[in-house]
Design a protein around this motif. Structure first.
Motif, PDB file in Angstrom:
ATOM      1  N   VAL A  26      27.751  68.335  -7.013  1.00 34.73           N
ATOM      2  CA  VAL A  26      27.570  69.774  -6.799  1.00 34.73           C
ATOM      3  C   VAL A  26      26.146  70.174  -7.179  1.00 34.73           C
ATOM      4  CG1 VAL A  26      28.252  72.075  -7.619  1.00 34.73           C
ATOM      5  CG2 VAL A  26      30.009  70.376  -7.052  1.00 34.73           C
ATOM      6  N   GLU A  27      25.698  69.697  -8.330  1.00 37.37           N
ATOM      7  CA  GLU A  27      24.359  70.034  -8.813  1.00 37.37           C
ATOM      8  C   GLU A  27      23.271  69.514  -7.878  1.00 37.37           C
ATOM      9  OE1 GLU A  27      21.552  68.905 -12.567  1.00 37.37           O
ATOM     10  OE2 GLU A  27      23.636  69.415 -13.002  1.00 37.37           O
ATOM     11  N   ALA A  28      23.424  68.303  -7.385  1.00 36.87           N
ATOM     12  CA  ALA A  28      22.420  67.706  -6.498  1.00 36.87           C
ATOM     13  C   ALA A  28      22.435  68.356  -5.120  1.00 36.87           C
ATOM     14  CB  ALA A  28      22.643  66.204  -6.386  1.00 36.87           C
ATOM     15  N   GLY A  29      23.597  68.843  -4.700  1.00 38.10           N
ATOM     16  CA  GLY A  29      23.712  69.492  -3.395  1.00 38.10           C
ATOM     17  C   GLY A  29      23.996  68.518  -2.277  1.00 38.10           C
ATOM     18  N   VAL A  30      25.106  68.724  -1.602  1.00 37.53           N
ATOM     19  CA  VAL A  30      25.462  67.867  -0.468  1.00 37.53           C
ATOM     20  C   VAL A  30      24.909  68.483   0.814  1.00 37.53           C
ATOM     21  CG1 VAL A  30      27.521  66.914  -1.567  1.00 37.53           C
ATOM     22  CG2 VAL A  30      27.716  68.961  -0.168  1.00 37.53           C
ATOM     23  N   PRO A  31      24.711  67.666   1.854  1.00 35.53           N
ATOM     24  CA  PRO A  31      24.217  68.201   3.122  1.00 35.53           C
ATOM     25  C   PRO A  31      25.162  69.265   3.687  1.00 35.53           C
ATOM     26  CG  PRO A  31      24.129  65.798   3.114  1.00 35.53           C
ATOM     27  CD  PRO A  31      24.876  66.213   1.885  1.00 35.53           C
ATOM     28  N   GLU A  32      24.612  70.121   4.502  1.00 32.43           N
ATOM     29  CA  GLU A  32      25.366  71.235   5.078  1.00 32.43           C
ATOM     30  C   GLU A  32      26.601  70.784   5.857  1.00 32.43           C
ATOM     31  OE1 GLU A  32      24.104  74.444   8.287  1.00 32.43           O
ATOM     32  OE2 GLU A  32      22.846  74.520   6.483  1.00 32.43           O
ATOM     33  N   ASP A  33      26.520  69.629   6.505  1.00 34.12           N
ATOM     34  CA  ASP A  33      27.643  69.159   7.325  1.00 34.12           C
ATOM     35  C   ASP A  33      28.622  68.280   6.551  1.00 34.12           C
ATOM     36  OD1 ASP A  33      25.732  67.182   7.102  1.00 34.12           O
ATOM     37  OD2 ASP A  33      25.769  66.613   9.207  1.00 34.12           O
ATOM     38  N   VAL A  34      28.540  68.301   5.223  1.00 29.20           N
ATOM     39  CA  VAL A  34      29.445  67.537   4.367  1.00 29.20           C
ATOM     40  C   VAL A  34      30.215  68.510   3.468  1.00 29.20           C
ATOM     41  CG1 VAL A  34      29.619  65.806   2.538  1.00 29.20           C
ATOM     42  CG2 VAL A  34      27.962  65.493   4.390  1.00 29.20           C
ATOM     43  N   ASN A  35      31.537  68.452   3.551  1.00 25.96           N
ATOM     44  CA  ASN A  35      32.395  69.256   2.683  1.00 25.96           C
ATOM     45  C   ASN A  35      32.759  68.428   1.463  1.00 25.96           C
ATOM     46  OD1 ASN A  35      32.608  71.493   4.465  1.00 25.96           O
ATOM     47  ND2 ASN A  35      34.075  70.328   5.678  1.00 25.96           N
ATOM     48  N   LEU A  36      32.397  68.901   0.291  1.00 23.47           N
ATOM     49  CA  LEU A  36      32.702  68.216  -0.960  1.00 23.47           C
ATOM     50  C   LEU A  36      34.040  68.744  -1.465  1.00 23.47           C
ATOM     51  CD1 LEU A  36      31.778  66.310  -3.224  1.00 23.47           C
ATOM     52  CD2 LEU A  36      30.601  68.274  -4.246  1.00 23.47           C
ATOM     53  N   VAL A  37      35.028  67.842  -1.576  1.00 24.21           N
ATOM     54  CA  VAL A  37      36.383  68.251  -1.941  1.00 24.21           C
ATOM     55  C   VAL A  37      36.855  67.449  -3.152  1.00 24.21           C
ATOM     56  CG1 VAL A  37      38.778  68.408  -1.152  1.00 24.21           C
ATOM     57  CG2 VAL A  37      36.904  68.801   0.468  1.00 24.21           C
ATOM     58  N   PRO A  38      37.125  68.132  -4.271  1.00 27.86           N
ATOM     59  CA  PRO A  38      37.690  67.424  -5.429  1.00 27.86           C
ATOM     60  C   PRO A  38      39.168  67.135  -5.188  1.00 27.86           C
ATOM     61  CG  PRO A  38      37.459  69.766  -5.912  1.00 27.86           C
ATOM     62  CD  PRO A  38      36.886  69.547  -4.542  1.00 27.86           C
ATOM     63  N   VAL A  39      39.607  65.944  -5.571  1.00 28.18           N
ATOM     64  CA  VAL A  39      41.023  65.575  -5.468  1.00 28.18           C
ATOM     65  C   VAL A  39      41.460  64.990  -6.806  1.00 28.18           C
ATOM     66  CG1 VAL A  39      41.004  65.205  -2.975  1.00 28.18           C
ATOM     67  CG2 VAL A  39      40.493  63.301  -4.475  1.00 28.18           C
ATOM     68  N   GLU A  40      42.766  65.009  -7.037  1.00 32.14           N
ATOM     69  CA  GLU A  40      43.256  64.548  -8.334  1.00 32.14           C
ATOM     70  C   GLU A  40      43.480  63.049  -8.430  1.00 32.14           C
ATOM     71  OE1 GLU A  40      46.151  66.847 -10.266  1.00 32.14           O
ATOM     72  OE2 GLU A  40      45.019  68.685 -10.032  1.00 32.14           O
ATOM     73  N   CYS A  41      43.567  62.345  -7.333  1.00 34.31           N
ATOM     74  CA  CYS A  41      43.697  60.887  -7.429  1.00 34.31           C
ATOM     75  C   CYS A  41      43.473  60.251  -6.068  1.00 34.31           C
ATOM     76  CB  CYS A  41      45.073  60.497  -7.963  1.00 34.31           C
ATOM     77  SG  CYS A  41      45.184  58.722  -8.307  1.00 34.31           S
ATOM     78  N   LEU A  42      42.688  59.183  -6.047  1.00 36.55           N
ATOM     79  CA  LEU A  42      42.499  58.375  -4.845  1.00 36.55           C
ATOM     80  C   LEU A  42      43.159  57.006  -5.001  1.00 36.55           C
ATOM     81  CD1 LEU A  42      38.795  59.231  -3.909  1.00 36.55           C
ATOM     82  CD2 LEU A  42      40.862  59.888  -2.659  1.00 36.55           C
TER      83      LEU A  42
END
Length: 124
Positions: A33-49
């Motif tokens: 979040v701090e570094a910033g993702v590209p505009e065409d990338v949605n950053l989504v937190p999830v609880e487990c992968l």
């Protein structure tokens, strides 16, 4: 078309956390979040992968593209994760040429998942 970068925020990376301590996965998410993702990338937190034995993990996906899961990551890898997500976003099929991937994406891939085919009956 937008790309999704899922980040496991509950990952403990094999550590025992003290009460109130922030999980390494949540620290990775905060660094992204701090570094910033590209505009065409949605950053989504999830609880487990479900990559618990592989440290912090992220997954990249988009409709009609190959999906990837990467592990053994930390907040220190945020810029490389963002570079990898940007390369993935620019690849029409999700397959980024090997030499164009950040080193962590070449060496720390846990899974490669084929695009999900849409079954015509299911779409109706």
């Amino acid at each position: 078309m937008s790309v999704t970068l899922h980040v496991c925020i509950t990952c403990r990376a094999g550590q025992t956390l003290a009460e109130g301590e922030i999980a390494p996965g949540a620290r990775l998410h905060a660094a992204l979040v701090e570094a910033g993702v590209p505009e065409d990338v949605n950053l989504v937190p999830v609880e487990c992968l479900s990559a618990c034995s592989q440290g912090c993990s992220v997954a990249l996906s988009a409709p009609g593209r190959w999906s990837y899961v990467y592990g053994r990551l930390s907040a220190d890898h945020a810029k490389d994760v963002i570079a990898g997500a940007a390369a993935y976003a620019s690849a029409p099929d999700g397959i980024v040429p090997w030499r164009s991937r950040p080193e962590i994406f070449r060496k720390q891939s846990l899974a490669r998942i084929p695009p999900i085919a849409v079954v015509p009956e299911a779409a109706e």
